[in-house]
Design an enzyme around this catalytic site. Structure first.
Site, PDB file in Angstrom:
ATOM      1  N   CYS A 160      -2.496   8.596   3.693  1.00  0.00           N
ATOM      2  CA  CYS A 160      -2.350   8.121   2.310  1.00  0.00           C
ATOM      3  C   CYS A 160      -3.576   8.429   1.479  1.00  0.00           C
ATOM      4  CB  CYS A 160      -2.032   6.627   2.294  1.00  0.00           C
ATOM      5  SG  CYS A 160      -3.186   5.611   3.235  1.00  0.00           S
ATOM      6  N   GLU A 184       0.885  -1.166   0.000  1.00  0.00           N
ATOM      7  CA  GLU A 184       0.000   0.000   0.000  1.00  0.00           C
ATOM      8  C   GLU A 184       0.914   1.204   0.000  1.00  0.00           C
ATOM      9  OE1 GLU A 184      -1.438   3.202   0.998  1.00  0.00           O
ATOM     10  OE2 GLU A 184      -1.948   2.379   2.964  1.00  0.00           O
TER      11      GLU A 184
END
Length: 459
Positions: A264, A230
């Site tokens: 993020c 990720e």
């Protein structure tokens, strides 16, 4: 012996110093984790679920202590830290309730046998390399899924929040998780690479930058290890021609400034159609101008510091480079005097390709506003990125937004007229340079499972 010292980004003061493990010490912990796994994998799904439910209770019982430590280490608003611990406990609850069903054997009818069984078996020890922006959630997200399937778990946490990782290890142990099954490794990057190659490590997961993903992915691929990555993002939020601008500016402000702008799936590029551009910018800048930074332990603070002075320096350099290439500062953009790693809520306009504010991830409270000719052009610009983690659509026609999200938005997650971070019921992950693999939503629990086929004939 090398050491790691954590510090408070709101005050600049040191918190604690930790000794790094030698290679031999780290390898011994890997061996102990594997030994614990050999017993844990034999326990039933229901038994594991009961332990995981207890881990959630342990997190809630220690919520205030863990929240206060996270805020000291990375500068999160104290309310956000408490919410993060509650989210982690919710992940434990969700996994305990749904894990046994997700991992239950499946009956199949193969053509080459009387019957078939698909079973989900653990693979062994899973190594997680995690960032600092969510010191508890990033850990819980992969660890609980791995424990549910029957794996052992190793953690290398970011150096600035070592204490949070060690506290989670202690909470888990006291809540009843078998000794050594979840193990924190306080190690440097060279030792980390050797952990990836260790023969008892069967899977590797990383949350971090795309550069870090390339490095870890290459190391794991060389050793033929399964990975979930990720990585970075430059999430676009589209403000379409029919958007309610009060809703749009509220959602977009939340999307950019949540967690001090260091998430993020923060919104980072705000792509606004020409028809509503001027009105949106005026309202958006007004919201950013009103944001007060300050002590993250104060319940009334709007935004805390960035996690480090070095991170602030990198962000400010991206802002300055963008301005040198034509971007304009609508508000903020100046490093304040005084201690700590504070940076103001900042809006950049006239953002175009070739500027860091357009091309790269700005990991801090800086919003890039980009003008689009119309809705179709806004969608084109949104997909004009090497990243594809999340994004958002602000518009009045929800069904049209759903169609755009399903068929045109090239990301893993899309928020329509709302901003959110994560939910255990929904898969989390991205495409392109934002990585691969999924966590949550039933998908994450099988990422590090051996999907095993058993063919059965008549005796």
């Amino acid at each position: 012996m090398n050491t790691i010292t954590t510090f408070n980004p709101a005050t600049g003061e040191d918190i604690e110093t930790y000794n790094e493990l030698s290679k031999d010490e780290a390898f011994a912990k890997v061996d102990a984790c594997h030994e614990a796994f050999t017993q844990w994998k034999l326990r039933s799904l229901e038994d594991r679920a009961e332990v995981i439910k207890a881990l959630g209770k342990g997190l809630r019982d220690n919520k205030e202590d863990l929240a206060q430590l996270m805020t000291r280490e990375v500068g999160k608003l104290i309310g956000d830290s408490r919410d993060e611990v509650e989210l982690c406990a919710g992940i434990c609850d969700y996994t305990a309730a749904n894990g046994p069903k997700e991992l239950a054997d499946e009956q199949r009818d193969p053509s080459n046998a009387d019957r078939g069984i698909v079973t989900y078996s653990p693979i062994g020890v899973v190594y997680g390399i995690q960032p600092w922006n969510f010191p508890a959630y990033q850990v819980i997200r992969y660890a609980i899924a791995s424990l549910m399937v029957g794996n052992g778990v190793l953690l290398k946490h970011a150096s600035i929040c070592v204490g949070s990782g060690l506290m989670i290890e202690k909470i888990f142990r006291e809540a009843g998780l078998p000794e050594n099954l979840f193990t924190v490794l306080v190690i440097d990057h060279d030792t980390s690479d050797q952990i990836i190659a260790h023969d008892k490590v069967r899977g590797v997961t990383l949350t971090g930058s795309d550069d870090a993903g390339r490095h870890v992915g290459q190391k794991a691929a060389k050793a033929i290890k399964k990975t979930v990555l990720e990585l970075g993002s430059n999430d676009a939020y589209l403000v379409l021609e029919d958007a309610d601008l009060d809703v749009a500016t509220k959602v977009c402000s939340q999307a950019r400034l949540y967690n001090n702008g260091q998430t993020c799936i923060n919104g980072k590029r705000f792509i606004v159609t020409d028809k509503v551009y001027e009105a949106f910018v005026e309202k958006f800048v007004g919201r950013f101008d009103a944001v007060e930074t300050g002590d993250p332990t104060d319940e009334n603070t709007d935004m805390g510091p960035m996690s480090s002075v070095s991170g602030r320096k990198d962000l400010h350099e991206q802002v300055e480079k963008s301005v040198s290439k034509g971007a304009k500062i609508a508000c903020g953009g100046k490093i304040p005097d005084g201690p700590g790693a504070f940076y103001p809520a900042t809006v950049l306009t006239d953002v175009e390709p070739g500027q860091p504010a357009y091309d790269d991830e700005l990991f801090g409270p800086v919003a890039s506003v980009i003008r689009a000719k119309d809705d179709e052009d806004a969608m084109r610009i949104a997909n004009d990125s090497r990243y594809g983690l999340g994004g958002g659509i602000l518009c009045s026609d929800t069904e049209r937004a759903i169609e755009l999200a399903k068929n045109h938005f090239d990301t893993g997650m899309i928020f329509i007229n709302v901003y959110g971070v994560a939910d255990p019921a929904m898969p989390f992950g991205g495409v392109k340079n934002s990585g691969y693999g999924r966590e949550h939503g039933g998908f994450g629990i099988k990422e590090f499972a051996n999907v095993k086929s058993i063919f059965i004939g008549k005796p």
